[in-house]
Write a protein that holds these residues in place. Structure first.
Motif, short mmCIF file in Angstrom:
data_model
loop_
_atom_site.label_atom_id
_atom_site.label_comp_id
_atom_site.label_asym_id
_atom_site.label_seq_id
_atom_site.Cartn_x
_atom_site.Cartn_y
_atom_site.Cartn_z
N ARG A 33 45.40 49.66 35.89
CA ARG A 33 45.75 51.01 35.44
C ARG A 33 47.24 51.10 35.12
O ARG A 33 47.64 51.70 34.12
CB ARG A 33 45.37 52.05 36.50
N ALA A 34 48.07 50.50 35.96
CA ALA A 34 49.52 50.52 35.73
C ALA A 34 49.86 49.79 34.43
O ALA A 34 50.68 50.27 33.63
CB ALA A 34 50.26 49.89 36.91
N GLN A 35 49.24 48.66 34.21
CA GLN A 35 49.47 47.91 32.97
C GLN A 35 49.04 48.73 31.76
O GLN A 35 49.74 48.79 30.75
CB GLN A 35 48.72 46.57 33.00
N HIS A 36 47.92 49.38 31.87
CA HIS A 36 47.41 50.21 30.77
C HIS A 36 48.40 51.35 30.47
O HIS A 36 48.70 51.64 29.31
CB HIS A 36 46.03 50.75 31.14
N ARG A 37 48.94 51.99 31.53
CA ARG A 37 49.92 53.07 31.33
C ARG A 37 51.19 52.54 30.67
O ARG A 37 51.75 53.18 29.79
CB ARG A 37 50.25 53.74 32.67
N ARG A 38 51.65 51.35 31.10
CA ARG A 38 52.86 50.77 30.50
C ARG A 38 52.65 50.51 29.01
O ARG A 38 53.52 50.80 28.18
CB ARG A 38 53.23 49.46 31.20
N GLU A 39 51.48 49.97 28.69
CA GLU A 39 51.19 49.68 27.28
C GLU A 39 51.14 50.96 26.45
O GLU A 39 51.66 51.00 25.33
CB GLU A 39 49.87 48.92 27.17
N LYS A 40 50.53 52.02 26.99
CA LYS A 40 50.49 53.30 26.27
C LYS A 40 51.89 53.87 26.11
O LYS A 40 52.23 54.41 25.05
CB LYS A 40 49.59 54.29 27.01
N LEU A 41 52.71 53.73 27.13
CA LEU A 41 54.09 54.23 27.07
C LEU A 41 54.87 53.50 25.99
O LEU A 41 55.60 54.13 25.21
CB LEU A 41 54.76 54.06 28.44
N LEU A 42 54.72 52.20 25.92
CA LEU A 42 55.42 51.41 24.90
C LEU A 42 54.98 51.79 23.48
O LEU A 42 55.76 51.73 22.54
CB LEU A 42 55.20 49.92 25.14
N ARG A 43 53.73 52.19 23.34
CA ARG A 43 53.22 52.61 22.03
C ARG A 43 53.57 54.07 21.75
O ARG A 43 53.29 54.57 20.66
CB ARG A 43 51.69 52.45 21.98
N GLY A 44 54.16 54.76 22.73
CA GLY A 44 54.54 56.15 22.54
C GLY A 44 53.39 57.14 22.69
O GLY A 44 53.49 58.28 22.27
N GLU A 45 52.31 56.72 23.32
CA GLU A 45 51.14 57.58 23.47
C GLU A 45 51.22 58.47 24.70
O GLU A 45 50.47 59.42 24.81
CB GLU A 45 49.86 56.73 23.55
N VAL A 46 52.12 58.17 25.62
CA VAL A 46 52.21 58.93 26.87
C VAL A 46 53.61 59.50 26.97
O VAL A 46 54.59 58.80 26.78
CB VAL A 46 51.93 58.02 28.08
N SER A 47 53.69 60.79 27.31
CA SER A 47 55.02 61.38 27.41
C SER A 47 55.20 62.24 28.67
O SER A 47 56.17 62.94 28.79
CB SER A 47 55.29 62.25 26.18
N ASN A 48 54.23 62.21 29.59
CA ASN A 48 54.40 63.05 30.79
C ASN A 48 55.36 62.42 31.78
O ASN A 48 55.64 61.22 31.74
CB ASN A 48 53.05 63.41 31.42
N GLU A 49 55.85 63.21 32.70
CA GLU A 49 56.86 62.78 33.66
C GLU A 49 56.36 61.64 34.56
O GLU A 49 57.12 60.74 34.88
CB GLU A 49 57.25 63.98 34.54
N ARG A 50 55.11 61.67 34.94
CA ARG A 50 54.57 60.66 35.85
C ARG A 50 54.64 59.26 35.25
O ARG A 50 54.88 58.29 35.94
CB ARG A 50 53.15 61.02 36.22
N SER A 51 54.42 59.12 33.97
CA SER A 51 54.41 57.80 33.35
C SER A 51 55.80 57.21 33.21
O SER A 51 55.95 56.03 32.94
CB SER A 51 53.74 57.87 31.99
N ARG A 52 56.85 57.99 33.39
CA ARG A 52 58.23 57.49 33.24
C ARG A 52 58.76 56.79 34.46
O ARG A 52 59.84 56.24 34.43
CB ARG A 52 59.15 58.66 32.88
N ARG A 53 58.06 56.85 35.55
CA ARG A 53 58.54 56.24 36.80
C ARG A 53 58.58 54.76 36.71
O ARG A 53 57.89 54.07 36.13
CB ARG A 53 57.64 56.63 37.96
#
Length: 106
Positions: free
Chosen positions: A86-106
């Motif tokens: 799940r963490a890897q999936h969130r990192r990948e989405k963040l790098l693609r700019g798909e996630v912008s909420n505060e929780r994913s920035r940690r």
């Protein structure tokens, strides 16, 4: 004393039996008296684990009246591995700019 024995056969179905046992009976006595081994011969309940009201116990734990013995199922997946994925999936989405909420920035 009266004791309930339960086993979740799946995420939606529960096997459940009520047994009358003498004072001083233990979890192993309740499992045997319930007929669990006869009805589920493929389940190694000692290896899978047992507990009382969600707290893991050994098969020789003595019971009290109205206890609920739970026979656990083996884990289908490793919880640590699942968190890593799940963490890897969130990192990948963040790098693609798909996630912008505060929780994913940690």
């Amino acid at each position: 004393m009266r004791v309930d024995v339960c086993y979740a056969t799946s995420s939606k179905a529960i096997w459940y039996k009520t047994c009358q046992l003498p004072d001083g009976a233990c979890i192993a006595d309740a499992v045997r008296a319930s007929g669990f081994e006869r009805e589920h011969p493929q389940v190694d309940w000692i290896t899978a684990g047992v507990g009382l009201f969600g707290e893991r116990c050994s098969p020789d734990t003595q019971l009290k009246d109205l206890d609920r013995v739970e026979i656990y199922r083996p884990l289908v997946f490793d919880p640590k591995e699942s968190r890593r994925r799940r963490a890897q999936h969130r990192r990948e989405k963040l790098l693609r700019g798909e996630v912008s909420n505060e929780r994913s920035r940690r």
